[in-house]
Design a protein around this motif. Sequence first.
Motif, PDB file in Angstrom:
ATOM      1  N   GLU A 215     -35.242  38.322  44.379  1.00  0.00           N
ATOM      2  CA  GLU A 215     -34.859  39.705  44.064  1.00  0.00           C
ATOM      3  C   GLU A 215     -34.015  40.297  45.191  1.00  0.00           C
ATOM      4  OE1 GLU A 215     -35.122  41.561  41.520  1.00  0.00           O
ATOM      5  OE2 GLU A 215     -36.558  40.550  40.212  1.00  0.00           O
ATOM      6  N   GLY A 216     -34.442  40.057  46.446  1.00  0.00           N
ATOM      7  CA  GLY A 216     -33.699  40.595  47.586  1.00  0.00           C
ATOM      8  C   GLY A 216     -32.304  40.017  47.682  1.00  0.00           C
ATOM      9  N   ALA A 217     -32.185  38.703  47.448  1.00  0.00           N
ATOM     10  CA  ALA A 217     -30.878  38.062  47.514  1.00  0.00           C
ATOM     11  C   ALA A 217     -29.966  38.550  46.400  1.00  0.00           C
ATOM     12  CB  ALA A 217     -31.040  36.544  47.441  1.00  0.00           C
ATOM     13  N   ARG A 218     -30.549  38.822  45.238  1.00  0.00           N
ATOM     14  CA  ARG A 218     -29.749  39.329  44.120  1.00  0.00           C
ATOM     15  C   ARG A 218     -29.173  40.705  44.471  1.00  0.00           C
ATOM     16  NH1 ARG A 218     -30.062  37.517  38.688  1.00  0.00           N
ATOM     17  NH2 ARG A 218     -29.169  38.979  37.181  1.00  0.00           N
ATOM     18  N   ALA A 219     -30.010  41.549  45.099  1.00  0.00           N
ATOM     19  CA  ALA A 219     -29.525  42.863  45.538  1.00  0.00           C
ATOM     20  C   ALA A 219     -28.453  42.719  46.604  1.00  0.00           C
ATOM     21  CB  ALA A 219     -30.694  43.698  46.059  1.00  0.00           C
ATOM     22  N   THR A 220     -28.631  41.752  47.499  1.00  0.00           N
ATOM     23  CA  THR A 220     -27.633  41.512  48.543  1.00  0.00           C
ATOM     24  C   THR A 220     -26.318  41.050  47.928  1.00  0.00           C
ATOM     25  OG1 THR A 220     -29.329  40.945  50.165  1.00  0.00           O
ATOM     26  CG2 THR A 220     -27.099  40.128  50.597  1.00  0.00           C
ATOM     27  N   LEU A 221     -26.398  40.233  46.903  1.00  0.00           N
ATOM     28  CA  LEU A 221     -25.193  39.755  46.231  1.00  0.00           C
ATOM     29  C   LEU A 221     -24.399  40.930  45.657  1.00  0.00           C
ATOM     30  CD1 LEU A 221     -23.528  37.310  45.188  1.00  0.00           C
ATOM     31  CD2 LEU A 221     -24.935  37.408  43.109  1.00  0.00           C
ATOM     32  N   ARG A 222     -25.098  41.860  45.037  1.00  0.00           N
ATOM     33  CA  ARG A 222     -24.404  43.035  44.493  1.00  0.00           C
ATOM     34  C   ARG A 222     -23.778  43.861  45.605  1.00  0.00           C
ATOM     35  NH1 ARG A 222     -29.334  43.268  41.498  1.00  0.00           N
ATOM     36  NH2 ARG A 222     -30.004  45.079  42.737  1.00  0.00           N
ATOM     37  N   ALA A 223     -24.495  43.993  46.715  1.00  0.00           N
ATOM     38  CA  ALA A 223     -23.957  44.764  47.839  1.00  0.00           C
ATOM     39  C   ALA A 223     -22.729  44.081  48.429  1.00  0.00           C
ATOM     40  CB  ALA A 223     -25.034  44.938  48.912  1.00  0.00           C
ATOM     41  N   MET A 224     -22.741  42.754  48.482  1.00  0.00           N
ATOM     42  CA  MET A 224     -21.602  42.012  49.028  1.00  0.00           C
ATOM     43  C   MET A 224     -20.351  42.194  48.189  1.00  0.00           C
ATOM     44  SD  MET A 224     -23.522  38.477  50.159  1.00  0.00           S
ATOM     45  CE  MET A 224     -22.066  37.683  50.864  1.00  0.00           C
ATOM     46  N   ALA A 225     -20.524  42.444  46.897  1.00  0.00           N
ATOM     47  CA  ALA A 225     -19.370  42.632  46.017  1.00  0.00           C
ATOM     48  C   ALA A 225     -18.635  43.932  46.312  1.00  0.00           C
ATOM     49  CB  ALA A 225     -19.811  42.607  44.556  1.00  0.00           C
ATOM     50  N   ASP A 226     -19.351  44.919  46.859  1.00  0.00           N
ATOM     51  CA  ASP A 226     -18.744  46.194  47.260  1.00  0.00           C
ATOM     52  C   ASP A 226     -17.977  46.853  46.114  1.00  0.00           C
ATOM     53  OD1 ASP A 226     -18.190  48.281  48.965  1.00  0.00           O
ATOM     54  OD2 ASP A 226     -16.458  47.311  49.894  1.00  0.00           O
ATOM     55  N   GLY A 227     -18.589  46.855  44.920  1.00  0.00           N
ATOM     56  CA  GLY A 227     -17.995  47.546  43.782  1.00  0.00           C
ATOM     57  C   GLY A 227     -16.920  46.786  43.040  1.00  0.00           C
ATOM     58  N   ASP A 228     -16.665  45.526  43.409  1.00  0.00           N
ATOM     59  CA  ASP A 228     -15.600  44.718  42.806  1.00  0.00           C
ATOM     60  C   ASP A 228     -16.234  43.691  41.865  1.00  0.00           C
ATOM     61  OD1 ASP A 228     -13.632  42.792  42.251  1.00  0.00           O
ATOM     62  OD2 ASP A 228     -12.662  43.045  44.187  1.00  0.00           O
ATOM     63  N   GLY A 229     -16.091  43.905  40.560  1.00  0.00           N
ATOM     64  CA  GLY A 229     -16.705  43.016  39.578  1.00  0.00           C
ATOM     65  C   GLY A 229     -16.139  41.615  39.600  1.00  0.00           C
ATOM     66  N   ARG A 230     -14.817  41.502  39.779  1.00  0.00           N
ATOM     67  CA  ARG A 230     -14.206  40.176  39.805  1.00  0.00           C
ATOM     68  C   ARG A 230     -14.733  39.364  40.987  1.00  0.00           C
ATOM     69  NH1 ARG A 230      -9.540  41.751  40.260  1.00  0.00           N
ATOM     70  NH2 ARG A 230      -8.916  41.801  38.082  1.00  0.00           N
ATOM     71  N   TYR A 231     -14.831  40.013  42.136  1.00  0.00           N
ATOM     72  CA  TYR A 231     -15.338  39.321  43.324  1.00  0.00           C
ATOM     73  C   TYR A 231     -16.784  38.882  43.113  1.00  0.00           C
ATOM     74  CZ  TYR A 231     -16.091  38.341  48.281  1.00  0.00           C
ATOM     75  OH  TYR A 231     -16.371  37.720  49.471  1.00  0.00           O
ATOM     76  N   LEU A 232     -17.570  39.743  42.461  1.00  0.00           N
ATOM     77  CA  LEU A 232     -18.959  39.396  42.173  1.00  0.00           C
ATOM     78  C   LEU A 232     -19.032  38.133  41.326  1.00  0.00           C
ATOM     79  CD1 LEU A 232     -22.013  40.400  42.214  1.00  0.00           C
ATOM     80  CD2 LEU A 232     -21.508  41.298  39.929  1.00  0.00           C
ATOM     81  N   LEU A 233     -18.234  38.060  40.276  1.00  0.00           N
ATOM     82  CA  LEU A 233     -18.292  36.903  39.383  1.00  0.00           C
ATOM     83  C   LEU A 233     -17.758  35.646  40.055  1.00  0.00           C
ATOM     84  CD1 LEU A 233     -17.248  38.639  36.051  1.00  0.00           C
ATOM     85  CD2 LEU A 233     -19.540  37.975  36.807  1.00  0.00           C
ATOM     86  N   ASN A 234     -16.809  35.802  40.967  1.00  0.00           N
ATOM     87  CA  ASN A 234     -16.346  34.638  41.728  1.00  0.00           C
ATOM     88  C   ASN A 234     -17.469  34.100  42.619  1.00  0.00           C
ATOM     89  OD1 ASN A 234     -13.817  34.825  40.607  1.00  0.00           O
ATOM     90  ND2 ASN A 234     -12.925  35.938  42.316  1.00  0.00           N
ATOM     91  N   MET A 235     -18.266  35.003  43.194  1.00  0.00           N
ATOM     92  CA  MET A 235     -19.402  34.553  44.006  1.00  0.00           C
ATOM     93  C   MET A 235     -20.466  33.899  43.128  1.00  0.00           C
ATOM     94  SD  MET A 235     -19.960  37.405  47.027  1.00  0.00           S
ATOM     95  CE  MET A 235     -20.204  38.806  45.932  1.00  0.00           C
ATOM     96  N   VAL A 236     -20.644  34.419  41.926  1.00  0.00           N
ATOM     97  CA  VAL A 236     -21.597  33.815  41.003  1.00  0.00           C
ATOM     98  C   VAL A 236     -21.229  32.362  40.736  1.00  0.00           C
ATOM     99  CG1 VAL A 236     -22.389  33.830  38.597  1.00  0.00           C
ATOM    100  CG2 VAL A 236     -22.337  35.962  39.905  1.00  0.00           C
ATOM    101  N   GLU A 237     -19.944  32.101  40.547  1.00  0.00           N
ATOM    102  CA  GLU A 237     -19.506  30.723  40.301  1.00  0.00           C
ATOM    103  C   GLU A 237     -19.843  29.820  41.486  1.00  0.00           C
ATOM    104  OE1 GLU A 237     -15.981  30.126  37.372  1.00  0.00           O
ATOM    105  OE2 GLU A 237     -15.321  31.563  38.898  1.00  0.00           O
ATOM    106  N   GLN A 238     -19.686  30.351  42.710  1.00  0.00           N
ATOM    107  CA  GLN A 238     -20.031  29.540  43.872  1.00  0.00           C
ATOM    108  C   GLN A 238     -21.524  29.235  43.908  1.00  0.00           C
ATOM    109  OE1 GLN A 238     -18.207  30.710  47.707  1.00  0.00           O
ATOM    110  NE2 GLN A 238     -17.132  32.312  46.555  1.00  0.00           N
ATOM    111  N   ILE A 239     -22.323  30.222  43.568  1.00  0.00           N
ATOM    112  CA  ILE A 239     -23.779  30.037  43.602  1.00  0.00           C
ATOM    113  C   ILE A 239     -24.214  29.031  42.540  1.00  0.00           C
ATOM    114  CG2 ILE A 239     -25.996  31.187  43.207  1.00  0.00           C
ATOM    115  CD1 ILE A 239     -24.674  33.735  44.336  1.00  0.00           C
ATOM    116  N   LEU A 240     -23.631  29.145  41.346  1.00  0.00           N
ATOM    117  CA  LEU A 240     -24.023  28.235  40.260  1.00  0.00           C
ATOM    118  C   LEU A 240     -23.577  26.802  40.513  1.00  0.00           C
ATOM    119  CD1 LEU A 240     -23.364  30.470  37.117  1.00  0.00           C
ATOM    120  CD2 LEU A 240     -25.561  29.895  38.172  1.00  0.00           C
TER     121      LEU A 240
END
Length: 463
Positions: A215-240
């Motif tokens: 749960e904490g890491a998921r919240a950190t992931l959202r914070a790392m995106a800093d409001g940028d949805g595309r960047y968030l999904l690019n990080m998701v691909e790296q994690i998967l």
Amino acid sequence: MTAGREQPAAVGGDLFGGTEAAAMADDPATKRGGAHTPTQPLADRLRPTKLADVVGQDQLLGPAGALTLMLERGTLASLILWGGPGVGKTTIARLLAKAANLRFVQLSAVFSGVADLKKVFDEARRYAESGRGTLLFVDEIHRFNRAQQDGFLPVVENGTVVLVGATTENPSFALNSALLSRCQVMVLRRLDDPALEALLVRAEEETGRLLPLTEGARATLRAMADGDGRYLLNMVEQILSLKTEQPLDTQELARILAKRAVLYDKDREEHYNLISALHKSLRGSDPDAALYWFARMLEGGEDPRYIARRLTRFAAEDVGMADPSALPLAIAAWETYERLGSPEGELALAQLVVHLGTAPKSNAVYKAYGAARRAAKATGSLMPPAHILNAPTKLMKEIGYGDGYQYDHDTEESFSGQNYFPDGMKRQTFYNPKGLGFEREVRRRLDTWAGIRASRAAQDKQS
């Protein structure tokens, strides 16, 4: 959310697609559940197929949103979509074209010139003759120079195209006034935490896999995106793409992923937004908020000397005589930074931020200076009264220079109460201390002197 959550259904959708995608918004290949190429980015696969799927922009696309109402009226005006990266500008433009049954054409101001615009305008005229309208989407429209921006005016004016420009820059500064007067500016918000979480859920539904995060890491992931949805999904691909059996915690996530660079341009609007936030936090006596904005500016690469200069100005303008130590402390902090450099010298500036944030505030000197300047301009070249003029020559003594001057140190209260304003100018009060901090003592002194002055003026009048 953890990896043990219930498995989602393999359906979903989202709002971010690359600017290279030139197909129409209703291209079946872009629909969720349609065919995807092996190299197609997750953000592209999750592009919405209708405006209702776009997250985070309810102020525009909700039931009472500006764009929703515009479409309901059957009129789509030319628009400027202003917002940060990854908030859905390109996607919204595509879906607007689909909703308004307009032909969609996309250009990037980075790669296009006058010839490209002329070609698009000519094609739009031909389509208009057959009854088909054109929505021209121009990404990074602020990169067109003023003359190129003027080229849009006639085709927007006569309806040849519906222009939708996207920009990350403040349109007030980046676009000329003639173009702005013909377009409506729509402000897109950075994606908040619920919107980013919605994207994570849709990504899991699309891929059929849960993110291996605590749960904490998921919240950190959202914070790392800093409001940028595309960047968030690019990080998701790296994690998967990771082969891990245990959910990653916050530290492991930070080690694997690079944090998104802070959005800050020292020459553009963000620079002024953050210094304004720092200044107003100090004025509002909130040292914690002031430290936050101070740190944000440093993290963004701001020159600490610029911040030191602005803090020194604040000490004079907003603290003033309420704490006379503020200004010398500001100079000392500035000089300390110059001697120590970064990062050691930044601590001295942080100390100054806290001092200014907790100091009593007064803009009485600032207001007094402004009032005195206005009076000086209004009164022109009035001479000082003769009794306060020096008389270094015999002639000057003979014509009255220095006559009647009282040496204040020789008076009983070291205060003569004489007039120092020009003859013919009524005495004015420019400086009105607020009575906070040290100005409380200053106020007491001024009131005492005013009483002595009035008493002696009455005595002079009687004599």
